[in-house]
Design a protein around this motif. Structure first.
Motif, short mmCIF file in Angstrom:
data_model
loop_
_atom_site.label_atom_id
_atom_site.label_comp_id
_atom_site.label_asym_id
_atom_site.label_seq_id
_atom_site.Cartn_x
_atom_site.Cartn_y
_atom_site.Cartn_z
N PRO A 1 0.75 -1.14 -0.11
CA PRO A 1 -0.05 -0.08 0.15
C PRO A 1 0.79 1.21 -0.05
CG PRO A 1 -0.05 -0.81 2.20
CD PRO A 1 0.81 -1.91 1.43
N ALA A 2 1.76 1.24 -0.91
CA ALA A 2 2.78 2.37 -1.04
C ALA A 2 2.06 3.69 -1.28
CB ALA A 2 4.07 2.08 -1.75
N THR A 3 0.94 3.47 -2.39
CA THR A 3 0.59 4.64 -2.83
C THR A 3 -0.21 5.49 -1.62
OG1 THR A 3 -1.46 3.12 -3.48
CG2 THR A 3 0.19 3.95 -4.94
N ALA A 4 -0.54 4.52 -0.53
CA ALA A 4 -1.58 5.30 0.27
C ALA A 4 -0.72 6.07 1.34
CB ALA A 4 -2.52 4.24 1.15
N LEU A 5 0.60 5.31 1.65
CA LEU A 5 1.42 5.85 2.43
C LEU A 5 2.27 6.96 1.77
CD1 LEU A 5 2.39 2.84 4.66
CD2 LEU A 5 0.59 4.39 5.25
N PHE B 1 6.21 5.58 14.89
CA PHE B 1 6.54 3.77 14.21
C PHE B 1 5.33 2.97 14.47
CE2 PHE B 1 7.53 -0.49 15.46
CZ PHE B 1 8.23 -0.88 14.30
N THR B 2 4.66 2.97 15.49
CA THR B 2 3.48 2.31 16.03
C THR B 2 2.28 2.54 14.75
OG1 THR B 2 3.94 2.29 17.98
CG2 THR B 2 1.79 1.61 17.77
N GLU B 3 2.04 3.77 14.59
CA GLU B 3 0.91 4.09 13.50
C GLU B 3 1.61 3.73 12.38
OE1 GLU B 3 -2.07 5.44 14.19
OE2 GLU B 3 -1.51 5.25 16.21
N GLN B 4 2.75 3.87 11.76
CA GLN B 4 3.02 3.33 10.47
C GLN B 4 2.75 1.96 10.22
OE1 GLN B 4 6.97 5.17 10.47
NE2 GLN B 4 6.27 7.06 9.18
N THR C 1 -3.16 -2.24 7.99
CA THR C 1 -4.27 -1.92 7.61
C THR C 1 -4.63 -2.06 6.13
OG1 THR C 1 -4.99 -0.57 9.59
CG2 THR C 1 -6.27 -0.33 7.69
N GLY C 2 -3.56 -1.28 5.23
CA GLY C 2 -3.64 -1.26 3.81
C GLY C 2 -3.78 -2.86 3.28
N ARG D 1 -8.84 -3.69 5.70
CA ARG D 1 -9.74 -3.28 7.03
C ARG D 1 -8.99 -2.68 7.94
NH1 ARG D 1 -10.08 -8.24 5.93
NH2 ARG D 1 -9.47 -9.06 8.01
N LYS D 2 -9.88 -2.09 9.16
CA LYS D 2 -9.20 -1.45 10.07
C LYS D 2 -9.10 -2.28 11.38
CE LYS D 2 -10.62 3.17 8.61
NZ LYS D 2 -11.29 4.47 9.08
N ASP D 3 -9.41 -3.64 11.21
CA ASP D 3 -9.21 -4.51 12.31
C ASP D 3 -7.82 -5.00 12.58
OD1 ASP D 3 -12.09 -4.48 12.45
OD2 ASP D 3 -12.44 -6.29 10.83
#
Length: 207
Positions: free
Chosen positions: A8-12, A139-142, A148-149, A153-155
């Motif tokens: 999901p590099a395009t999202a990040l 770091f945790t969020e990344q 997630t990507g 899903r966000k689970d």
């Protein structure tokens, strides 16, 4: 059956915050020589002659982690609503405030929906985001956003326990102090039972 999901590099974003795109090792080595001289050392003395080049090579290696190009997922149609946790992942990063090392123990959890993520890939994700000047919270969020990507899903839940040498080597010098950060998304944020199951398992994995 296996499938490979595109990163999901395009999202990040391809140029992630803090990620070096080029390392001028010759310049870094020169700067290390200047630093040694400024600290009252002789960069030309025995024992230090090759130190600037070694340090520059280390920086180039550390700040150039492998990309997470693809993440392999395995189809498991019978798996649904089962909590999957991968713990025991230990990576080194550098605190961007003092440029001192920090060891990050990572546990990641998710709820599969017909497929599971290749276990080794989670470790590669953690290594990828650790290879830069960091703060533990980011770091945790990344790691959580990337996972997630991957699953779509966000689970996702990610717990990180960090030991920071900037606390052990300077200031109050709290050698045994640990910092814990936690990201919970989707069902982990709304289902208290699932949340507690992850936290309990993450603590066991980080022990």
């Amino acid at each position: 059956m296996t499938t490979s999901l595109a990163s999901p590099a395009t999202a990040l974003g391809d140029a992630l915050p803090g990620r070096a795109v080029a390392i001028d090792t010759a310049h870094v080595a020169d700067l290390i020589s200047q630093l040694l001289a400024a600290l009252g050392e002789d960069p030309a003395r025995e024992g230090l002659i090759d130190t600037p080049n070694r340090v520059a090579a280390w920086w180039a290696d550390f700040l150039s982690p492998d990309d997470v190009a693809t993440v392999t997922c395995f189809s498991e149609s019978q798996l649904s609503d089962q909590l999957v946790i991968v713990g025991g992942m230990s990576v080194w990063s550098l605190c961007e405030h003092h440029m001192l090392p920090m060891n990050l123990q990572v546990a990641a959890g998710y709820v599969p929906d017909g497929e599971v993520v290749g276990l080794s890939k989670l470790g590669r994700i953690a290594e990828h985001f650790a290879g830069r000047l960091q703060v533990q919270e980011r770091f945790t969020e990344q790691v959580a956003e990337y996972l997630t990507g991957v699953i779509g899903r966000k689970d996702v839940a990610v717990a990180v326990r960090g030991v920071h040498l900037c606390m052990g080597m300077r200031g109050v010098r709290m050698e045994a102090a640990r910092t814990t950060t936690l990201h919970t998304g989707g069902r982990f944020a709304t289902d208290p039972v699932l949340n507690q199951q992850f936290i309990a398992a993450a603590q066991w994995n980080a022990a």
